[in-house]
Design a protein around this motif. Structure first.
Motif, PDB file in Angstrom:
ATOM      1  N   ALA A 146       9.621  22.255   0.451  1.00 37.79           N
ATOM      2  CA  ALA A 146       8.239  21.739   0.511  1.00 37.79           C
ATOM      3  C   ALA A 146       8.084  20.790   1.694  1.00 37.79           C
ATOM      4  CB  ALA A 146       7.878  21.042  -0.803  1.00 37.79           C
ATOM      5  N   ARG A 147       9.065  19.938   1.902  1.00 39.07           N
ATOM      6  CA  ARG A 147       8.998  18.999   3.032  1.00 39.07           C
ATOM      7  C   ARG A 147       9.001  19.756   4.363  1.00 39.07           C
ATOM      8  NH1 ARG A 147       8.913  14.143   3.172  1.00 39.07           N
ATOM      9  NH2 ARG A 147       9.868  13.653   1.180  1.00 39.07           N
ATOM     10  N   LEU A 148       9.847  20.778   4.481  1.00 38.26           N
ATOM     11  CA  LEU A 148       9.868  21.584   5.715  1.00 38.26           C
ATOM     12  C   LEU A 148       8.525  22.269   5.947  1.00 38.26           C
ATOM     13  CD1 LEU A 148      13.433  23.164   5.604  1.00 38.26           C
ATOM     14  CD2 LEU A 148      12.539  21.564   7.325  1.00 38.26           C
ATOM     15  N   MET A 149       7.916  22.791   4.868  1.00 41.08           N
ATOM     16  CA  MET A 149       6.609  23.415   5.016  1.00 41.08           C
ATOM     17  C   MET A 149       5.575  22.376   5.462  1.00 41.08           C
ATOM     18  SD  MET A 149       4.095  25.528   2.463  1.00 41.08           S
ATOM     19  CE  MET A 149       5.117  26.970   2.369  1.00 41.08           C
ATOM     20  N   PHE A 150       5.639  21.181   4.881  1.00 42.81           N
ATOM     21  CA  PHE A 150       4.711  20.124   5.265  1.00 42.81           C
ATOM     22  C   PHE A 150       4.865  19.801   6.752  1.00 42.81           C
ATOM     23  CE2 PHE A 150       3.277  15.824   5.870  1.00 42.81           C
ATOM     24  CZ  PHE A 150       2.076  15.802   5.175  1.00 42.81           C
ATOM     25  N   GLU A 151       6.094  19.665   7.204  1.00 45.28           N
ATOM     26  CA  GLU A 151       6.340  19.372   8.619  1.00 45.28           C
ATOM     27  C   GLU A 151       5.818  20.498   9.508  1.00 45.28           C
ATOM     28  OE1 GLU A 151      10.534  18.558   8.758  1.00 45.28           O
ATOM     29  OE2 GLU A 151      10.305  16.684   7.610  1.00 45.28           O
TER      30      GLU A 151
ATOM     31  N   GLU B 153     -18.612  12.921   1.961  1.00 41.06           N
ATOM     32  CA  GLU B 153     -17.177  13.169   1.773  1.00 41.06           C
ATOM     33  C   GLU B 153     -16.436  13.123   3.114  1.00 41.06           C
ATOM     34  OE1 GLU B 153     -13.607  14.164  -0.281  1.00 41.06           O
ATOM     35  OE2 GLU B 153     -15.525  13.489  -1.048  1.00 41.06           O
ATOM     36  N   LEU B 154     -17.028  13.725   4.133  1.00 40.20           N
ATOM     37  CA  LEU B 154     -16.394  13.709   5.455  1.00 40.20           C
ATOM     38  C   LEU B 154     -16.300  12.281   5.996  1.00 40.20           C
ATOM     39  CD1 LEU B 154     -18.116  16.864   6.992  1.00 40.20           C
ATOM     40  CD2 LEU B 154     -15.743  16.670   6.200  1.00 40.20           C
ATOM     41  N   GLU B 155     -17.340  11.486   5.798  1.00 41.17           N
ATOM     42  CA  GLU B 155     -17.310  10.072   6.222  1.00 41.17           C
ATOM     43  C   GLU B 155     -16.207   9.320   5.484  1.00 41.17           C
ATOM     44  OE1 GLU B 155     -18.769   8.416   8.563  1.00 41.17           O
ATOM     45  OE2 GLU B 155     -20.478   9.665   9.128  1.00 41.17           O
ATOM     46  N   HIS B 156     -16.047   9.619   4.192  1.00 39.54           N
ATOM     47  CA  HIS B 156     -14.998   8.974   3.405  1.00 39.54           C
ATOM     48  C   HIS B 156     -13.608   9.328   3.965  1.00 39.54           C
ATOM     49  CE1 HIS B 156     -12.943   7.216   0.003  1.00 39.54           C
ATOM     50  NE2 HIS B 156     -12.268   8.337  -0.144  1.00 39.54           N
ATOM     51  N   ILE B 157     -13.418  10.575   4.329  1.00 39.39           N
ATOM     52  CA  ILE B 157     -12.136  10.991   4.915  1.00 39.39           C
ATOM     53  C   ILE B 157     -11.878  10.222   6.207  1.00 39.39           C
ATOM     54  CG2 ILE B 157     -10.902  12.922   6.006  1.00 39.39           C
ATOM     55  CD1 ILE B 157     -12.354  14.750   3.918  1.00 39.39           C
ATOM     56  N   LEU B 158     -12.915  10.058   7.040  1.00 38.44           N
ATOM     57  CA  LEU B 158     -12.760   9.291   8.282  1.00 38.44           C
ATOM     58  C   LEU B 158     -12.429   7.829   7.999  1.00 38.44           C
ATOM     59  CD1 LEU B 158     -15.710  10.625  10.482  1.00 38.44           C
ATOM     60  CD2 LEU B 158     -13.249  10.996  10.833  1.00 38.44           C
ATOM     61  N   THR B 159     -13.112   7.233   7.026  1.00 35.53           N
ATOM     62  CA  THR B 159     -12.887   5.824   6.674  1.00 35.53           C
ATOM     63  C   THR B 159     -11.457   5.613   6.194  1.00 35.53           C
ATOM     64  OG1 THR B 159     -15.217   5.524   6.108  1.00 35.53           O
ATOM     65  CG2 THR B 159     -13.657   3.934   5.178  1.00 35.53           C
ATOM     66  N   VAL B 160     -11.015   6.445   5.275  1.00 31.17           N
ATOM     67  CA  VAL B 160      -9.649   6.317   4.754  1.00 31.17           C
ATOM     68  C   VAL B 160      -8.642   6.593   5.871  1.00 31.17           C
ATOM     69  CG1 VAL B 160      -7.974   7.298   3.129  1.00 31.17           C
ATOM     70  CG2 VAL B 160     -10.308   6.833   2.381  1.00 31.17           C
ATOM     71  N   GLY B 161      -8.948   7.540   6.730  1.00 31.76           N
ATOM     72  CA  GLY B 161      -8.052   7.882   7.826  1.00 31.76           C
ATOM     73  C   GLY B 161      -7.863   6.767   8.844  1.00 31.76           C
ATOM     74  N   ARG B 162      -8.739   5.769   8.830  1.00 32.50           N
ATOM     75  CA  ARG B 162      -8.597   4.629   9.741  1.00 32.50           C
ATOM     76  C   ARG B 162      -7.598   3.586   9.230  1.00 32.50           C
ATOM     77  NH1 ARG B 162     -14.378   4.980   9.555  1.00 32.50           N
ATOM     78  NH2 ARG B 162     -15.090   6.267  11.278  1.00 32.50           N
ATOM     79  N   LEU B 163      -7.223   3.678   7.967  1.00 35.62           N
ATOM     80  CA  LEU B 163      -6.251   2.735   7.421  1.00 35.62           C
ATOM     81  C   LEU B 163      -4.902   2.930   8.110  1.00 35.62           C
ATOM     82  CD1 LEU B 163      -7.066   3.096   3.609  1.00 35.62           C
ATOM     83  CD2 LEU B 163      -7.729   1.200   5.120  1.00 35.62           C
ATOM     84  N   ALA B 164      -4.180   1.839   8.326  1.00 32.92           N
ATOM     85  CA  ALA B 164      -2.893   1.903   9.027  1.00 32.92           C
ATOM     86  C   ALA B 164      -1.856   2.717   8.268  1.00 32.92           C
ATOM     87  CB  ALA B 164      -2.375   0.483   9.269  1.00 32.92           C
TER      88      ALA B 164
ATOM     89  N   PRO C 283       0.821  -1.214   0.000  1.00 32.30           N
ATOM     90  CA  PRO C 283       0.000   0.000   0.000  1.00 32.30           C
ATOM     91  C   PRO C 283       0.858   1.269   0.000  1.00 32.30           C
ATOM     92  CG  PRO C 283       0.090  -0.915   2.202  1.00 32.30           C
ATOM     93  CD  PRO C 283       0.832  -1.875   1.298  1.00 32.30           C
ATOM     94  N   LEU C 284       0.331   2.301  -0.618  1.00 25.47           N
ATOM     95  CA  LEU C 284       0.971   3.606  -0.526  1.00 25.47           C
ATOM     96  C   LEU C 284       0.755   4.151   0.876  1.00 25.47           C
ATOM     97  CD1 LEU C 284      -0.146   5.429  -3.802  1.00 25.47           C
ATOM     98  CD2 LEU C 284       2.076   4.433  -3.302  1.00 25.47           C
ATOM     99  N   ALA C 285       1.697   4.903   1.372  1.00 22.96           N
ATOM    100  CA  ALA C 285       1.517   5.617   2.633  1.00 22.96           C
ATOM    101  C   ALA C 285       1.057   7.026   2.275  1.00 22.96           C
ATOM    102  CB  ALA C 285       2.826   5.659   3.413  1.00 22.96           C
ATOM    103  N   LEU C 286       0.081   7.514   3.003  1.00 23.93           N
ATOM    104  CA  LEU C 286      -0.470   8.842   2.744  1.00 23.93           C
ATOM    105  C   LEU C 286      -0.571   9.608   4.047  1.00 23.93           C
ATOM    106  CD1 LEU C 286      -1.976  10.893   0.859  1.00 23.93           C
ATOM    107  CD2 LEU C 286      -4.083   9.702   1.503  1.00 23.93           C
ATOM    108  N   HIS C 287      -0.066  10.819   4.040  1.00 26.09           N
ATOM    109  CA  HIS C 287      -0.210  11.734   5.179  1.00 26.09           C
ATOM    110  C   HIS C 287      -0.840  12.999   4.617  1.00 26.09           C
ATOM    111  CE1 HIS C 287       1.767  13.838   8.881  1.00 26.09           C
ATOM    112  NE2 HIS C 287       0.487  14.125   8.757  1.00 26.09           N
TER     113      HIS C 287
END
Length: 150
Positions: free
Chosen positions: A122-127, A56-67, A35-39
């Motif tokens: 970009a990575r520093l901004m993300f952090e 859409e909000l429920e979908h975000i919650l569902t996907v957010g439960r993935l490890a 699986p891809l890792a997503l943050h």
């Protein structure tokens, strides 16, 4: 489909179907092996827009439960921050020989950034944005509150 149609540049021709196909492919990759890792970091104001309903909000919650997925929300109380200037993605690859890259989409196109210094920025901004955002548990609680208010 409404999320894909910015008011200043409506999608025409094959573009909506192509963008939908890409998004669906990305969603499938979250569950495929490996699986891809997503943050994902989302500003609360984006979740308050009319296109972001309960489904859409429920979908975000569902996907957010993935490890392999982390979802954080930057609450409105934070106020103005550097992430409000636009969306961007930082991509890392498992092969160390593949350099990281950043990807920026805007209303009339996109830009792939491969220069080390710019990708590091970009990575520093993300952090920095991740530090401003609620943790995953509090982000999920905020999204649940938003669903309850709809």
């Amino acid at each position: 489909m409404a999320r894909l149609r910015p008011a200043q540049h409506p999608l025409v021709g094959d573009r909506p179907e192509a963008e939908i196909a890409v998004r669906l492919r990305r969603q499938r990759r979250l569950a495929e092996v490996p699986p891809l890792a997503l943050h994902e970091i989302i500003d609360e104001s984006a979740l308050l827009r009319s296109h972001c309903g309960s489904e859409e909000l429920e979908h975000i919650l569902t996907v957010g439960r993935l490890a392999n997925v982390a979802v954080q929300v930057i609450p409105r109380e934070v106020g103005s921050h550097s992430g409000l200037a636009g969306n961007f993605t930082v991509v890392s690859f498992p092969d160390p020989a593949e350099p990281d890259m950043a990807y920026v989409e805007y209303s009339f196109g996109s830009l792939q950034i491969e220069k080390d210094q710019e990708v590091r920025a970009a990575r520093l901004m993300f952090e920095h944005l991740a530090d401003l955002a609620l943790d995953q548990e509090d982000s999920a609680a905020l999204i649940k509150e938003m669903i309850a208010r709809q």
